[in-house]
Design a protein around this motif. Structure first.
Motif, PDB file in Angstrom:
ATOM      1  N   PRO A  24       0.797  -1.222   0.000  1.00 16.37           N
ATOM      2  CA  PRO A  24       0.000   0.000   0.000  1.00 16.37           C
ATOM      3  C   PRO A  24       0.835   1.280   0.000  1.00 16.37           C
ATOM      4  CG  PRO A  24      -0.261  -1.200   2.074  1.00 16.37           C
ATOM      5  CD  PRO A  24       0.589  -2.029   1.173  1.00 16.37           C
ATOM      6  N   GLU A  25       2.037   1.243   0.557  1.00 17.16           N
ATOM      7  CA  GLU A  25       2.837   2.469   0.604  1.00 17.16           C
ATOM      8  C   GLU A  25       3.252   2.930  -0.795  1.00 17.16           C
ATOM      9  OE1 GLU A  25       5.633  -1.005   1.351  1.00 17.16           O
ATOM     10  OE2 GLU A  25       3.793  -0.338   2.288  1.00 17.16           O
ATOM     11  N   ASN A  26       3.493   1.987  -1.738  1.00 13.94           N
ATOM     12  CA  ASN A  26       3.836   2.365  -3.102  1.00 13.94           C
ATOM     13  C   ASN A  26       2.665   3.057  -3.793  1.00 13.94           C
ATOM     14  OD1 ASN A  26       6.362   1.308  -2.808  1.00 13.94           O
ATOM     15  ND2 ASN A  26       5.911  -0.614  -3.848  1.00 13.94           N
ATOM     16  N   ARG A  27       1.461   2.543  -3.554  1.00 11.17           N
ATOM     17  CA  ARG A  27       0.282   3.153  -4.168  1.00 11.17           C
ATOM     18  C   ARG A  27       0.031   4.542  -3.601  1.00 11.17           C
ATOM     19  NH1 ARG A  27      -4.202  -1.173  -3.494  1.00 11.17           N
ATOM     20  NH2 ARG A  27      -5.494   0.538  -4.214  1.00 11.17           N
ATOM     21  N   VAL A  28       0.288   4.718  -2.313  1.00 16.75           N
ATOM     22  CA  VAL A  28       0.084   6.024  -1.688  1.00 16.75           C
ATOM     23  C   VAL A  28       1.091   7.037  -2.221  1.00 16.75           C
ATOM     24  CG1 VAL A  28       0.218   7.276   0.502  1.00 16.75           C
ATOM     25  CG2 VAL A  28      -0.971   5.082   0.398  1.00 16.75           C
ATOM     26  N   ILE A  29       2.330   6.633  -2.350  1.00 15.82           N
ATOM     27  CA  ILE A  29       3.366   7.534  -2.869  1.00 15.82           C
ATOM     28  C   ILE A  29       3.030   7.935  -4.297  1.00 15.82           C
ATOM     29  CG2 ILE A  29       5.784   7.646  -3.589  1.00 15.82           C
ATOM     30  CD1 ILE A  29       6.425   5.916  -1.110  1.00 15.82           C
ATOM     31  N   GLU A  30       2.636   6.957  -5.134  1.00 16.17           N
ATOM     32  CA  GLU A  30       2.299   7.248  -6.531  1.00 16.17           C
ATOM     33  C   GLU A  30       1.081   8.171  -6.607  1.00 16.17           C
ATOM     34  OE1 GLU A  30       3.197   7.321 -10.364  1.00 16.17           O
ATOM     35  OE2 GLU A  30       4.354   6.245  -8.866  1.00 16.17           O
ATOM     36  N   TYR A  31       0.085   7.937  -5.769  1.00 16.96           N
ATOM     37  CA  TYR A  31      -1.104   8.793  -5.745  1.00 16.96           C
ATOM     38  C   TYR A  31      -0.739  10.216  -5.326  1.00 16.96           C
ATOM     39  CZ  TYR A  31      -5.571  10.785  -4.417  1.00 16.96           C
ATOM     40  OH  TYR A  31      -6.656  11.614  -4.300  1.00 16.96           O
ATOM     41  N   ASN A  32       0.085  10.354  -4.289  1.00 13.92           N
ATOM     42  CA  ASN A  32       0.503  11.680  -3.829  1.00 13.92           C
ATOM     43  C   ASN A  32       1.301  12.410  -4.903  1.00 13.92           C
ATOM     44  OD1 ASN A  32      -0.723  11.355  -1.362  1.00 13.92           O
ATOM     45  ND2 ASN A  32       1.132  10.681  -0.319  1.00 13.92           N
ATOM     46  N   LYS A  33       2.130  11.675  -5.632  1.00 12.66           N
ATOM     47  CA  LYS A  33       2.936  12.267  -6.694  1.00 12.66           C
ATOM     48  C   LYS A  33       2.026  12.805  -7.808  1.00 12.66           C
ATOM     49  CE  LYS A  33       6.873  10.943  -9.565  1.00 12.66           C
ATOM     50  NZ  LYS A  33       7.722   9.830  -9.974  1.00 12.66           N
ATOM     51  N   LYS A  34       1.026  12.006  -8.204  1.00 13.10           N
ATOM     52  CA  LYS A  34       0.093  12.429  -9.253  1.00 13.10           C
ATOM     53  C   LYS A  34      -0.729  13.630  -8.795  1.00 13.10           C
ATOM     54  CE  LYS A  34      -0.477   7.957 -11.496  1.00 13.10           C
ATOM     55  NZ  LYS A  34      -1.384   6.831 -11.735  1.00 13.10           N
ATOM     56  N   THR A  35      -1.174  13.598  -7.559  1.00 14.32           N
ATOM     57  CA  THR A  35      -1.974  14.695  -7.033  1.00 14.32           C
ATOM     58  C   THR A  35      -1.156  15.976  -6.958  1.00 14.32           C
ATOM     59  OG1 THR A  35      -3.239  13.110  -5.725  1.00 14.32           O
ATOM     60  CG2 THR A  35      -3.407  15.411  -5.082  1.00 14.32           C
ATOM     61  N   GLU A  36       0.078  15.880  -6.484  1.00  9.78           N
ATOM     62  CA  GLU A  36       0.940  17.052  -6.401  1.00  9.78           C
ATOM     63  C   GLU A  36       1.230  17.602  -7.800  1.00  9.78           C
ATOM     64  OE1 GLU A  36       5.271  18.469  -4.626  1.00  9.78           O
ATOM     65  OE2 GLU A  36       4.571  16.430  -4.269  1.00  9.78           O
ATOM     66  N   LYS A  38      -0.704  17.376 -10.501  1.00  6.79           N
ATOM     67  CA  LYS A  38      -1.907  18.060 -10.992  1.00  6.79           C
ATOM     68  C   LYS A  38      -2.086  19.417 -10.314  1.00  6.79           C
ATOM     69  CE  LYS A  38      -4.466  13.906 -12.221  1.00  6.79           C
ATOM     70  NZ  LYS A  38      -5.608  13.047 -11.906  1.00  6.79           N
ATOM     71  N   ASN A  39      -1.827  19.460  -9.024  1.00  5.05           N
ATOM     72  CA  ASN A  39      -1.944  20.732  -8.305  1.00  5.05           C
ATOM     73  C   ASN A  39      -0.944  21.761  -8.816  1.00  5.05           C
ATOM     74  OD1 ASN A  39      -4.033  19.800  -6.705  1.00  5.05           O
ATOM     75  ND2 ASN A  39      -2.698  19.168  -5.032  1.00  5.05           N
ATOM     76  N   LEU A  40       0.283  21.327  -9.070  1.00  5.61           N
ATOM     77  CA  LEU A  40       1.297  22.246  -9.597  1.00  5.61           C
ATOM     78  C   LEU A  40       0.937  22.741 -10.996  1.00  5.61           C
ATOM     79  CD1 LEU A  40       4.571  20.491  -8.380  1.00  5.61           C
ATOM     80  CD2 LEU A  40       3.720  22.726  -7.649  1.00  5.61           C
ATOM     81  N   ILE A  41       0.396  21.857 -11.822  1.00  2.00           N
ATOM     82  CA  ILE A  41      -0.023  22.250 -13.178  1.00  2.00           C
ATOM     83  C   ILE A  41      -1.147  23.286 -13.094  1.00  2.00           C
ATOM     84  CG2 ILE A  41      -1.189  21.413 -15.273  1.00  2.00           C
ATOM     85  CD1 ILE A  41       1.785  20.732 -15.146  1.00  2.00           C
ATOM     86  N   ASN A  42      -2.138  23.032 -12.258  1.00  3.98           N
ATOM     87  CA  ASN A  42      -3.236  23.988 -12.100  1.00  3.98           C
ATOM     88  C   ASN A  42      -2.738  25.334 -11.588  1.00  3.98           C
ATOM     89  OD1 ASN A  42      -5.176  22.200 -13.014  1.00  3.98           O
ATOM     90  ND2 ASN A  42      -5.630  21.417 -10.972  1.00  3.98           N
ATOM     91  N   GLN A  43      -1.835  25.282 -10.625  1.00  2.19           N
ATOM     92  CA  GLN A  43      -1.281  26.507 -10.061  1.00  2.19           C
ATOM     93  C   GLN A  43      -0.474  27.276 -11.118  1.00  2.19           C
ATOM     94  OE1 GLN A  43       1.221  25.750  -6.693  1.00  2.19           O
ATOM     95  NE2 GLN A  43       1.503  27.891  -6.196  1.00  2.19           N
ATOM     96  N   ALA A  44       0.323  26.578 -11.904  1.00  2.00           N
ATOM     97  CA  ALA A  44       1.125  27.230 -12.946  1.00  2.00           C
ATOM     98  C   ALA A  44       0.225  27.875 -14.005  1.00  2.00           C
ATOM     99  CB  ALA A  44       2.068  26.222 -13.595  1.00  2.00           C
ATOM    100  N   ASN A  45      -0.861  27.193 -14.361  1.00  2.00           N
ATOM    101  CA  ASN A  45      -1.806  27.767 -15.327  1.00  2.00           C
ATOM    102  C   ASN A  45      -2.452  29.038 -14.788  1.00  2.00           C
ATOM    103  OD1 ASN A  45      -1.863  26.359 -17.788  1.00  2.00           O
ATOM    104  ND2 ASN A  45      -2.889  24.642 -16.822  1.00  2.00           N
ATOM    105  N   LYS A  46      -2.875  28.999 -13.538  1.00  2.00           N
ATOM    106  CA  LYS A  46      -3.501  30.177 -12.934  1.00  2.00           C
ATOM    107  C   LYS A  46      -2.522  31.347 -12.869  1.00  2.00           C
ATOM    108  CE  LYS A  46      -6.823  27.646 -10.141  1.00  2.00           C
ATOM    109  NZ  LYS A  46      -7.186  27.185  -8.806  1.00  2.00           N
ATOM    110  N   LEU A  47      -1.293  31.057 -12.501  1.00  2.00           N
ATOM    111  CA  LEU A  47      -0.278  32.111 -12.429  1.00  2.00           C
ATOM    112  C   LEU A  47      -0.006  32.708 -13.808  1.00  2.00           C
ATOM    113  CD1 LEU A  47       2.149  30.384  -9.916  1.00  2.00           C
ATOM    114  CD2 LEU A  47       0.893  32.509  -9.510  1.00  2.00           C
TER     115      LEU A  47
END
Length: 150
Positions: A24-36, A38-47
């Motif tokens: 489960p720790e590998n899936r959590v790390i991969e999920y957190n990486k994808k979420t981060e 997407k958040n960075l992409i959205n933030q960069a677009n807004k900026l």
């Protein structure tokens, strides 16, 4: 006889439990990486939309470092470089986009823009290949007309 079946069933169930064991720790790390990412992409677009160009570029670079095999961060970086008229970095970024996704429309447009001042033959080559894929595109035909007039 019963003992033999017991060993066979125990062995099979033991092997199956290892085959389907998911860490489960590998899936959590991969999920957190994808979420981060997407958040960075959205933030960069807004900026970028708010004309905060340098911060947008910095955020897109962070996203690219997180997932270098995805093109979204590169597209944002290319848009910023194109806006700043930084054609050297635009070319490097556009080449990475086209390497990841050769048929990417914006990647090829940015690549053509990066060569506009230095190599008009290369620009015509890129735009002509794009025109074959997008025959009704006004932006491509306009750029080709401008290149033929000069």
């Amino acid at each position: 006889m019963k003992l033999r079946y017991f060993f066979v069933i125990t062995f099979i169930s033991f092997n199956i439990s290892f085959a389907y064991q998911v860490k489960p720790e590998n899936r959590v790390i991969e999920y957190n990486k994808k979420t981060e990412y997407k958040n960075l992409i959205n933030q960069a677009n807004k900026l970028a939309l708010n004309k905060n160009i340098e911060k947008s570029l910095e955020t897109a670079r962070k996203a690219y470092e997180l997932c270098p095999n995805k093109k979204e961060a590169l597209l944002i970086m290319a848009r910023v470089y194109n806006f700043k008229k930084d054609f050297l970095n635009l070319r490097k970024t556009a080449e990475k986009i086209v390497e990841i996704s050769p048929s990417n429309y914006l990647g090829n447009i940015y690549l053509a823009n990066s060569y506009m001042k230095s190599d008009r033959v290369k620009v015509k080559e890129i735009l002509t290949s794009l025109l074959k894929k997008h025959p009704q595109d006004a932006q491509i035909t306009t750029k080709l007309k401008v290149l033929n007039e000069i």
